[in-house]
Write a protein that holds these residues in place. Structure first.
Motif, mmCIF file in Angstrom:
data_model
loop_
_atom_site.group_PDB
_atom_site.id
_atom_site.type_symbol
_atom_site.label_atom_id
_atom_site.label_comp_id
_atom_site.label_asym_id
_atom_site.label_seq_id
_atom_site.Cartn_x
_atom_site.Cartn_y
_atom_site.Cartn_z
ATOM 1 N N ILE A 1 -2.347 3.361 -14.815
ATOM 2 C CA ILE A 1 -1.920 3.261 -13.428
ATOM 3 C C ILE A 1 -2.707 4.260 -12.580
ATOM 4 N N LYS A 2 -3.279 3.767 -11.500
ATOM 5 C CA LYS A 2 -3.886 4.631 -10.486
ATOM 6 C C LYS A 2 -2.897 4.675 -9.333
ATOM 7 N N LEU A 3 -2.272 5.831 -9.134
ATOM 8 C CA LEU A 3 -1.120 5.957 -8.247
ATOM 9 C C LEU A 3 -1.549 6.444 -6.872
ATOM 10 N N GLU A 4 -1.511 5.534 -5.887
ATOM 11 C CA GLU A 4 -1.952 5.842 -4.523
ATOM 12 C C GLU A 4 -0.775 6.062 -3.571
ATOM 13 N N THR A 5 0.357 6.499 -4.108
ATOM 14 C CA THR A 5 1.548 6.696 -3.270
ATOM 15 C C THR A 5 1.926 8.162 -3.120
ATOM 16 N N VAL B 1 9.137 3.707 -7.565
ATOM 17 C CA VAL B 1 9.645 2.796 -6.547
ATOM 18 C C VAL B 1 8.444 2.366 -5.713
ATOM 19 N N VAL B 2 8.122 1.074 -5.737
ATOM 20 C CA VAL B 2 6.907 0.603 -5.064
ATOM 21 C C VAL B 2 7.237 -0.563 -4.144
ATOM 22 N N GLU B 3 6.359 -0.771 -3.180
ATOM 23 C CA GLU B 3 6.489 -1.959 -2.346
ATOM 24 C C GLU B 3 5.897 -3.151 -3.097
ATOM 25 N N PRO B 4 6.232 -4.367 -2.670
ATOM 26 C CA PRO B 4 5.799 -5.535 -3.445
ATOM 27 C C PRO B 4 4.300 -5.628 -3.674
ATOM 28 N N SER B 5 3.491 -5.280 -2.680
ATOM 29 C CA SER B 5 2.039 -5.379 -2.843
ATOM 30 C C SER B 5 1.541 -4.534 -4.004
ATOM 31 N N VAL C 1 -6.493 -2.235 -19.120
ATOM 32 C CA VAL C 1 -6.416 -2.673 -17.731
ATOM 33 C C VAL C 1 -5.941 -1.517 -16.855
ATOM 34 N N VAL C 2 -6.644 -1.304 -15.738
ATOM 35 C CA VAL C 2 -6.178 -0.374 -14.713
ATOM 36 C C VAL C 2 -5.614 -1.189 -13.557
ATOM 37 N N THR C 3 -4.407 -0.838 -13.125
ATOM 38 C CA THR C 3 -3.842 -1.450 -11.930
ATOM 39 C C THR C 3 -3.622 -0.371 -10.873
ATOM 40 N N ILE C 4 -4.002 -0.684 -9.648
ATOM 41 C CA ILE C 4 -3.876 0.275 -8.547
ATOM 42 C C ILE C 4 -2.534 0.063 -7.869
ATOM 43 N N VAL C 5 -1.662 1.062 -7.972
ATOM 44 C CA VAL C 5 -0.366 1.023 -7.300
ATOM 45 C C VAL C 5 -0.602 1.550 -5.894
ATOM 46 N N CYS C 6 -0.666 0.621 -4.931
ATOM 47 C CA CYS C 6 -1.306 0.935 -3.649
ATOM 48 C C CYS C 6 -0.357 1.396 -2.552
ATOM 49 N N GLY C 7 0.972 1.275 -2.725
ATOM 50 C CA GLY C 7 1.870 1.707 -1.662
ATOM 51 C C GLY C 7 3.326 1.724 -2.093
ATOM 52 N N SER C 8 4.101 2.576 -1.429
ATOM 53 C CA SER C 8 5.531 2.667 -1.751
ATOM 54 C C SER C 8 6.397 2.714 -0.501
ATOM 55 N N ASN C 9 5.882 2.151 0.594
ATOM 56 C CA ASN C 9 6.659 2.098 1.824
ATOM 57 C C ASN C 9 7.483 0.817 1.830
ATOM 58 N N VAL C 10 8.698 0.915 1.336
ATOM 59 C CA VAL C 10 9.537 -0.269 1.152
ATOM 60 C C VAL C 10 10.899 -0.030 1.784
ATOM 61 N N TYR D 1 14.720 -3.550 -1.198
ATOM 62 C CA TYR D 1 14.328 -3.200 -2.561
ATOM 63 C C TYR D 1 15.501 -3.368 -3.522
ATOM 64 N N HIS D 2 16.663 -2.895 -3.133
ATOM 65 C CA HIS D 2 17.837 -3.037 -4.003
ATOM 66 C C HIS D 2 18.204 -4.502 -4.206
ATOM 67 N N ARG D 3 18.038 -5.314 -3.171
ATOM 68 C CA ARG D 3 18.330 -6.740 -3.327
ATOM 69 C C ARG D 3 17.359 -7.376 -4.319
#
Length: 320
Positions: A43-47, A276-280, A300-309, A314-316
């Motif tokens: 994971i590349k964490l961009e949050t 906790v991440v946003e859908p994107s 595999v590297v996945t870029i976790v690009c945002g957490s503004n949710v 999110y709970h739903r």
């Protein structure tokens, strides 16, 4: 590699003007995800920064250039993350920032734009309408328009993520990148293909917002009349031709994923990585879930690009 609008030399120079708070973000192997996904996952964490997304890398480059060139007023259209980032970068440099957004955008993102001191104008439509309004403001007032993905600074700022990836994880063979307007995908893709060409670059987009993916497969701009996805950060309808041209050079594939897989990816990142991440930001995990056989045995590297949710939403989606 064929030419793109991006320059590896300029990307290296961009790293020198970006506030260090956005650089050298966490990169780690997440072994807890691997049994369910059947491959090695990093994971590349961009949050972990003040605007909780990768967008600050690009707006730092934009704002630094504006200070050099003289314009003190700037306007952009944003689904939320670019607006926050431009507000943050502009505030530190004395810029007058206006952000145009849909009034249906995520409330938490809009609140944060206001809190960062930008002027916020809302339109009664989607992101494409916000783009039109921002362009009109720039035209009528002489304000500098920043258009995400079209402005090369946004792409080359995002591309510094690619530098960090190829310097830190030489053994990975696939990178999964959320695809919206294309700044992240073209930026990271350019660096990976320039410096680690054996790595497969795969872009991921929701089925409910497929315009750029359809354009990539058709090798020409394909627009859609509407979008229907919880991944608001990548919900564009009208790809930019110049950005598509770059994407055609640097991407090996572009895939679409279902909403249920995006939600499952968000839940997995919470349960197995404590994120906790946003859908994107869950699009990469969604792609792994939908095609385990393709990625079996890979790193595999996945870029976790945002957490503004929005947390109620999110709970739903994810469940309390």
């Amino acid at each position: 590699m064929q030419e793109t609008r991006l320059s590896t030399a300029r990307i290296r120079a961009a790293r020198r003007v970006i506030d260090p708070v956005f650089l050298d973000t966490p990169l780690f192997r997440c072994e807890a995800l691997e049994p369910a996904l059947g491959c090695t996952v990093s994971i590349k964490l961009e949050t972990a920064n003040p605007v909780r997304s990768f967008k600050g890398r690009g707006t730092e480059v934009v704002a630094s250039r504006l200070v050099e060139q003289g314009p003190r007023a700037v306007v952009c259209a944003s689904a939320g993350n670019l607006g926050q980032a431009l507000a943050w970068s502009g505030r530190g440099r004395g810029l007058d920032v206006t952000v145009v957004a849909s009034r249906f955008a995520t409330a938490a993102k809009l609140d944060r734009i206001r809190a960062l001191g930008a002027k916020l104008e809302l339109v009664d439509g989607d992101h494409e309408m916000a783009r039109e309004r921002a362009a009109a403001i720039a035209r009528d007032t002489g304000t500098r328009l920043v258009e995400d993905s079209l402005d090369i600074e946004t792409c080359e700022g995002a591309a510094t993520i690619g530098l960090e990836l190829v310097e830190a994880v030489p053994s990975f063979d696939t990178v999964l990148i959320a695809l919206g307007g294309g700044a992240l995908a073209t930026g990271v893709g350019h660096v990976v293909k320039a410096l680690a060409p054996e790595v497969e670059v795969i872009c991921v987009q929701p089925e409910g917002a497929p315009a750029m993916t359809r354009s990539w497969h058709g090798r020409c701009v394909v627009t859609t009349d509407s979008t229907d996805t919880i991944a608001d950060g990548v919900a564009g309808r009208c790809p930019i031709p110049a950005v598509l041209d770059d994407l055609l050079v640097v991407a090996d594939d572009a895939v679409l994923v279902q909403e249920a897989s995006i939600i499952a990816g968000m839940r997995m990142l919470l349960d197995h990585a404590g994120l906790v991440v946003e859908p994107s930001a869950a699009l990469g995990i969604a792609a792994l879930l939908e095609d385990r056989d393709r990625f079996a045995g890979r790193h595999v590297v996945t870029i976790v690009c945002g957490s503004n949710v929005d947390m109620d939403a999110y709970h739903r989606w994810v469940g309390r």
